[in-house]
Design a protein around this motif. Structure first.
Motif, PDB file in Angstrom:
ATOM      1  N   LEU A   4      20.053 -47.291 -39.789  1.00  0.00           N
ATOM      2  CA  LEU A   4      21.212 -46.505 -40.182  1.00  0.00           C
ATOM      3  C   LEU A   4      21.055 -45.042 -39.785  1.00  0.00           C
ATOM      4  O   LEU A   4      22.015 -44.400 -39.354  1.00  0.00           O
ATOM      5  CB  LEU A   4      21.436 -46.623 -41.690  1.00  0.00           C
ATOM      6  CG  LEU A   4      21.950 -47.984 -42.154  1.00  0.00           C
ATOM      7  CD1 LEU A   4      21.794 -48.131 -43.668  1.00  0.00           C
ATOM      8  CD2 LEU A   4      23.400 -48.168 -41.747  1.00  0.00           C
ATOM      9  N   LEU A   7      22.354 -43.497 -36.512  1.00  0.00           N
ATOM     10  CA  LEU A   7      23.769 -43.188 -36.342  1.00  0.00           C
ATOM     11  C   LEU A   7      24.032 -41.710 -36.627  1.00  0.00           C
ATOM     12  O   LEU A   7      23.341 -41.113 -37.453  1.00  0.00           O
ATOM     13  CB  LEU A   7      24.617 -44.034 -37.302  1.00  0.00           C
ATOM     14  CG  LEU A   7      24.609 -45.534 -37.063  1.00  0.00           C
ATOM     15  CD1 LEU A   7      25.284 -46.247 -38.222  1.00  0.00           C
ATOM     16  CD2 LEU A   7      25.288 -45.873 -35.755  1.00  0.00           C
ATOM     17  N   SER A  26      22.913 -50.612 -38.981  1.00  0.00           N
ATOM     18  CA  SER A  26      24.099 -50.003 -38.374  1.00  0.00           C
ATOM     19  C   SER A  26      25.155 -51.065 -38.078  1.00  0.00           C
ATOM     20  O   SER A  26      26.351 -50.806 -38.215  1.00  0.00           O
ATOM     21  CB  SER A  26      23.719 -49.241 -37.108  1.00  0.00           C
ATOM     22  OG  SER A  26      23.104 -50.087 -36.172  1.00  0.00           O
ATOM     23  N   ALA A  59      30.043 -42.009 -38.060  1.00  0.00           N
ATOM     24  CA  ALA A  59      28.981 -42.948 -37.694  1.00  0.00           C
ATOM     25  C   ALA A  59      29.573 -44.197 -37.038  1.00  0.00           C
ATOM     26  O   ALA A  59      29.055 -44.685 -36.032  1.00  0.00           O
ATOM     27  CB  ALA A  59      28.164 -43.325 -38.925  1.00  0.00           C
TER      28      ALA A  59
END
Length: 86
Positions: A4, A7, A26, A59
């Motif tokens: 994650l 991002l 992600s 993101a």
């Protein structure tokens, strides 16, 4: 499976919140989308703010949140206002 924090806009704290609500990669975030992810975070953090929502959308789009289109920002603000718990 990307982390994650790879991002844009997702730092360690936001990543920790996402993992706590079951969004661990992600790919999970991209599949869920910013709005649904924000709603999930709100279940553990009723004060989840607009900046988090903007960050999640950035993101998902792969861009810094400051580069979000003004129309999309307005849509996200309206969504947050309609779904805010506090």
């Amino acid at each position: 499976m990307a982390n994650l924090t790879d991002l844009p806009n997702i730092g360690p704290y936001a990543a920790e919140q996402l993992v706590r609500v079951g969004i661990e990669t992600s790919e999970d975030l991209l599949a869920l989308g910013a709005e649904r992810a924000w709603l999930k975070v709100q279940t553990i953090d009723p004060g989840a703010c607009l900046h988090l929502l903007y960050g999640l959308e950035g993101a998902v789009q792969g861009i810094p949140k400051k580069e979000l289109d003004s129309t999309r920002k307005r849509e996200l603000k309206e969504f947050m206002d309609a779904n805010k718990l506090t």
